[in-house]
Design a protein around this motif. Structure first.
Motif, PDB file in Angstrom:
ATOM      1  N   LEU A 113     -13.825 -16.714 -20.435  1.00 25.56           N
ATOM      2  CA  LEU A 113     -12.749 -15.770 -20.131  1.00 25.56           C
ATOM      3  C   LEU A 113     -11.485 -16.066 -20.941  1.00 25.56           C
ATOM      4  CD1 LEU A 113     -12.952 -15.358 -16.237  1.00 25.56           C
ATOM      5  CD2 LEU A 113     -13.174 -13.546 -17.944  1.00 25.56           C
ATOM      6  N   ILE A 114     -11.093 -17.339 -21.003  1.00 27.63           N
ATOM      7  CA  ILE A 114      -9.844 -17.653 -21.705  1.00 27.63           C
ATOM      8  C   ILE A 114     -10.015 -17.486 -23.212  1.00 27.63           C
ATOM      9  CG2 ILE A 114     -10.133 -20.162 -21.946  1.00 27.63           C
ATOM     10  CD1 ILE A 114      -6.866 -18.283 -21.007  1.00 27.63           C
ATOM     11  N   LEU A 115     -11.213 -17.733 -23.744  1.00 24.65           N
ATOM     12  CA  LEU A 115     -11.427 -17.486 -25.173  1.00 24.65           C
ATOM     13  C   LEU A 115     -11.337 -15.993 -25.474  1.00 24.65           C
ATOM     14  CD1 LEU A 115     -14.239 -20.013 -26.165  1.00 24.65           C
ATOM     15  CD2 LEU A 115     -11.784 -20.105 -26.726  1.00 24.65           C
ATOM     16  N   ARG A 116     -11.920 -15.188 -24.608  1.00 22.41           N
ATOM     17  CA  ARG A 116     -11.821 -13.733 -24.789  1.00 22.41           C
ATOM     18  C   ARG A 116     -10.359 -13.303 -24.784  1.00 22.41           C
ATOM     19  NH1 ARG A 116     -14.763 -10.130 -20.382  1.00 22.41           N
ATOM     20  NH2 ARG A 116     -12.899 -10.649 -19.203  1.00 22.41           N
ATOM     21  N   TYR A 117      -9.589 -13.857 -23.864  1.00 18.44           N
ATOM     22  CA  TYR A 117      -8.164 -13.541 -23.782  1.00 18.44           C
ATOM     23  C   TYR A 117      -7.437 -14.029 -25.038  1.00 18.44           C
ATOM     24  CZ  TYR A 117      -3.535 -12.868 -21.858  1.00 18.44           C
ATOM     25  OH  TYR A 117      -2.250 -12.442 -21.658  1.00 18.44           O
ATOM     26  N   ALA A 118      -7.725 -15.252 -25.452  1.00 24.32           N
ATOM     27  CA  ALA A 118      -7.046 -15.844 -26.613  1.00 24.32           C
ATOM     28  C   ALA A 118      -7.303 -15.043 -27.886  1.00 24.32           C
ATOM     29  CB  ALA A 118      -7.497 -17.292 -26.809  1.00 24.32           C
ATOM     30  N   PHE A 119      -8.554 -14.610 -28.081  1.00 23.96           N
ATOM     31  CA  PHE A 119      -8.903 -13.920 -29.318  1.00 23.96           C
ATOM     32  C   PHE A 119      -8.634 -12.416 -29.263  1.00 23.96           C
ATOM     33  CE2 PHE A 119     -11.885 -17.666 -29.849  1.00 23.96           C
ATOM     34  CZ  PHE A 119     -11.096 -18.288 -30.803  1.00 23.96           C
ATOM     35  N   CYS A 120      -8.802 -11.797 -28.111  1.00 25.00           N
ATOM     36  CA  CYS A 120      -8.648 -10.334 -28.021  1.00 25.00           C
ATOM     37  C   CYS A 120      -7.251  -9.881 -27.605  1.00 25.00           C
ATOM     38  CB  CYS A 120      -9.678  -9.762 -27.043  1.00 25.00           C
ATOM     39  SG  CYS A 120     -11.375  -9.958 -27.595  1.00 25.00           S
ATOM     40  N   GLU A 121      -6.534 -10.705 -26.864  1.00 22.08           N
ATOM     41  CA  GLU A 121      -5.207 -10.307 -26.398  1.00 22.08           C
ATOM     42  C   GLU A 121      -4.091 -11.031 -27.152  1.00 22.08           C
ATOM     43  OE1 GLU A 121      -2.672  -7.941 -24.121  1.00 22.08           O
ATOM     44  OE2 GLU A 121      -4.814  -7.805 -24.498  1.00 22.08           O
ATOM     45  N   LEU A 122      -4.250 -12.331 -27.336  1.00 22.49           N
ATOM     46  CA  LEU A 122      -3.229 -13.103 -28.056  1.00 22.49           C
ATOM     47  C   LEU A 122      -3.407 -13.028 -29.564  1.00 22.49           C
ATOM     48  CD1 LEU A 122      -3.138 -16.358 -25.875  1.00 22.49           C
ATOM     49  CD2 LEU A 122      -1.660 -14.331 -25.697  1.00 22.49           C
ATOM     50  N   ASN A 123      -4.574 -12.555 -29.994  1.00 22.23           N
ATOM     51  CA  ASN A 123      -4.896 -12.440 -31.420  1.00 22.23           C
ATOM     52  C   ASN A 123      -4.840 -13.771 -32.152  1.00 22.23           C
ATOM     53  OD1 ASN A 123      -5.341  -9.564 -31.441  1.00 22.23           O
ATOM     54  ND2 ASN A 123      -3.145  -9.406 -31.065  1.00 22.23           N
ATOM     55  N   LEU A 124      -5.268 -14.828 -31.475  1.00 26.53           N
ATOM     56  CA  LEU A 124      -5.337 -16.129 -32.128  1.00 26.53           C
ATOM     57  C   LEU A 124      -6.532 -16.170 -33.074  1.00 26.53           C
ATOM     58  CD1 LEU A 124      -4.489 -18.616 -29.219  1.00 26.53           C
ATOM     59  CD2 LEU A 124      -2.951 -17.551 -30.879  1.00 26.53           C
ATOM     60  N   ASN A 125      -6.468 -17.059 -34.031  1.00 24.18           N
ATOM     61  CA  ASN A 125      -7.582 -17.267 -34.958  1.00 24.18           C
ATOM     62  C   ASN A 125      -8.324 -18.559 -34.664  1.00 24.18           C
ATOM     63  OD1 ASN A 125      -9.139 -16.579 -37.373  1.00 24.18           O
ATOM     64  ND2 ASN A 125      -8.210 -18.432 -38.216  1.00 24.18           N
ATOM     65  N   ARG A 126      -7.672 -19.490 -33.954  1.00 23.16           N
ATOM     66  CA  ARG A 126      -8.282 -20.778 -33.664  1.00 23.16           C
ATOM     67  C   ARG A 126      -7.810 -21.281 -32.317  1.00 23.16           C
ATOM     68  NH1 ARG A 126      -7.301 -26.007 -33.463  1.00 23.16           N
ATOM     69  NH2 ARG A 126      -8.922 -27.442 -34.154  1.00 23.16           N
ATOM     70  N   VAL A 127      -8.751 -21.833 -31.555  1.00 25.37           N
ATOM     71  CA  VAL A 127      -8.423 -22.511 -30.306  1.00 25.37           C
ATOM     72  C   VAL A 127      -9.017 -23.909 -30.404  1.00 25.37           C
ATOM     73  CG1 VAL A 127      -8.753 -22.571 -27.803  1.00 25.37           C
ATOM     74  CG2 VAL A 127      -8.361 -20.376 -28.954  1.00 25.37           C
ATOM     75  N   GLY A 128      -8.190 -24.898 -30.168  1.00 29.94           N
ATOM     76  CA  GLY A 128      -8.636 -26.287 -30.206  1.00 29.94           C
ATOM     77  C   GLY A 128      -8.520 -26.930 -28.844  1.00 29.94           C
ATOM     78  N   LEU A 129      -9.037 -28.132 -28.750  1.00 30.43           N
ATOM     79  CA  LEU A 129      -8.933 -28.909 -27.522  1.00 30.43           C
ATOM     80  C   LEU A 129      -9.222 -30.356 -27.852  1.00 30.43           C
ATOM     81  CD1 LEU A 129     -12.019 -29.804 -26.422  1.00 30.43           C
ATOM     82  CD2 LEU A 129     -12.123 -27.379 -25.944  1.00 30.43           C
ATOM     83  N   ASP A 130      -8.874 -31.229 -26.919  1.00 36.64           N
ATOM     84  CA  ASP A 130      -9.356 -32.598 -27.001  1.00 36.64           C
ATOM     85  C   ASP A 130      -9.868 -32.990 -25.632  1.00 36.64           C
ATOM     86  OD1 ASP A 130      -7.073 -34.706 -25.869  1.00 36.64           O
ATOM     87  OD2 ASP A 130      -6.201 -32.869 -26.689  1.00 36.64           O
ATOM     88  N   VAL A 131     -10.893 -33.825 -25.645  1.00 37.65           N
ATOM     89  CA  VAL A 131     -11.574 -34.225 -24.424  1.00 37.65           C
ATOM     90  C   VAL A 131     -11.944 -35.702 -24.558  1.00 37.65           C
ATOM     91  CG1 VAL A 131     -13.808 -33.391 -25.320  1.00 37.65           C
ATOM     92  CG2 VAL A 131     -13.499 -33.636 -22.858  1.00 37.65           C
ATOM     93  N   ILE A 171     -12.701 -23.901 -32.119  1.00 39.21           N
ATOM     94  CA  ILE A 171     -13.497 -22.701 -32.355  1.00 39.21           C
ATOM     95  C   ILE A 171     -12.603 -21.673 -33.052  1.00 39.21           C
ATOM     96  CG2 ILE A 171     -13.020 -21.783 -30.039  1.00 39.21           C
ATOM     97  CD1 ILE A 171     -15.860 -20.500 -30.140  1.00 39.21           C
ATOM     98  N   LEU A 172     -13.174 -21.025 -34.054  1.00 38.09           N
ATOM     99  CA  LEU A 172     -12.469 -19.985 -34.795  1.00 38.09           C
ATOM    100  C   LEU A 172     -12.854 -18.620 -34.249  1.00 38.09           C
ATOM    101  CD1 LEU A 172     -13.013 -21.308 -38.421  1.00 38.09           C
ATOM    102  CD2 LEU A 172     -11.063 -21.724 -36.896  1.00 38.09           C
ATOM    103  N   TYR A 173     -11.998 -17.646 -34.464  1.00 40.80           N
ATOM    104  CA  TYR A 173     -12.287 -16.284 -34.022  1.00 40.80           C
ATOM    105  C   TYR A 173     -13.632 -15.815 -34.566  1.00 40.80           C
ATOM    106  CZ  TYR A 173     -12.241 -11.228 -33.721  1.00 40.80           C
ATOM    107  OH  TYR A 173     -12.600  -9.925 -33.471  1.00 40.80           O
ATOM    108  N   SER A 174     -13.896 -16.045 -35.838  1.00 43.07           N
ATOM    109  CA  SER A 174     -15.152 -15.576 -36.452  1.00 43.07           C
ATOM    110  C   SER A 174     -16.366 -16.209 -35.780  1.00 43.07           C
ATOM    111  CB  SER A 174     -15.159 -15.860 -37.953  1.00 43.07           C
ATOM    112  OG  SER A 174     -15.002 -17.244 -38.203  1.00 43.07           O
TER     113      SER A 174
END
Length: 182
Positions: A113-131, A171-174
């Motif tokens: 859900l948050i990736l869909r929001y990040a890429f479709c609503e915020l128009n981000l190209n990359r989402v990162g994280l650390d774990v 993860i990149l948008y593509s």
């Protein structure tokens, strides 16, 4: 891509912060396992006042509470923080605070859900994280969502006399788009 409901998944929804959430999240702060998986900082319970201010809107963060669709129960949070609008990047943070909902796919649904929001609503190209490397369940969830291993910060987290690496993923948008279509 047309989205039926931007905030709803199959079992959970991305919801706004509610005043009564602070007391529930305050209780999660007494769960050492939760605190040690959600952050690399000290496992230290927050005060109720600190919990009341969590999720305050800012220009470089979107923050949602995770609630069940069936009965509107608060089960966790998800956020994209550290957004750099000029670079179209952000960092994912997620926590399933209610033990009853851990290990049952709610985290995976929240990530989708948050990736869909990040890429479709915020128009981000990359989402990162650390774990933290010992959080195998989270790592598997991120990999299934399409995150790629980008590196590690060696011996960055000390717990119980042991040192652990911080795993960097992105993860990149593509990549997301190809996975969603596939």
């Amino acid at each position: 891509m047309k989205i039926a409901n931007l905030f709803w998944g199959e079992r959970i929804k991305l919801a706004a912060v509610r005043e009564e959430d602070a007391e529930v999240m305050f209780k999660w702060g007494e769960d050492a396992e939760y605190l040690r998986n959600v952050d690399t900082d000290l496992a230290l319970p927050y005060t109720l006042k600190q919990m009341e201010s969590e999720g305050t809107p800012s220009s470089n963060e979107v923050y949602f509470r995770l609630r069940t669709l069936a009965d509107d129960v608060l089960i966790g949070f998800v956020a994209i923080h550290g957004i750099e609008w000029n670079n179209r990047t952000g960092q994912l943070a997620i926590g399933i605070g209610d033990m009853e909902y851990r290990g049952k796919g709610y985290g995976a649904e929240a990530v989708r859900l948050i990736l869909r929001y990040a890429f479709c609503e915020l128009n981000l190209n990359r989402v990162g994280l650390d774990v933290i490397e010992y959080n195998n369940q989270a790592i598997r969830t991120y990999e299934k969502a399409g995150f790629q291993l980008e590196g590690r910060v060696r011996s960055a987290v000390l717990r119980d006399g042991n040192s652990y690496d911080r795993i960097m993923m992105g993860i990149l948008y593509s990549e997301w788009r190809a996975a969603v279509k596939g």
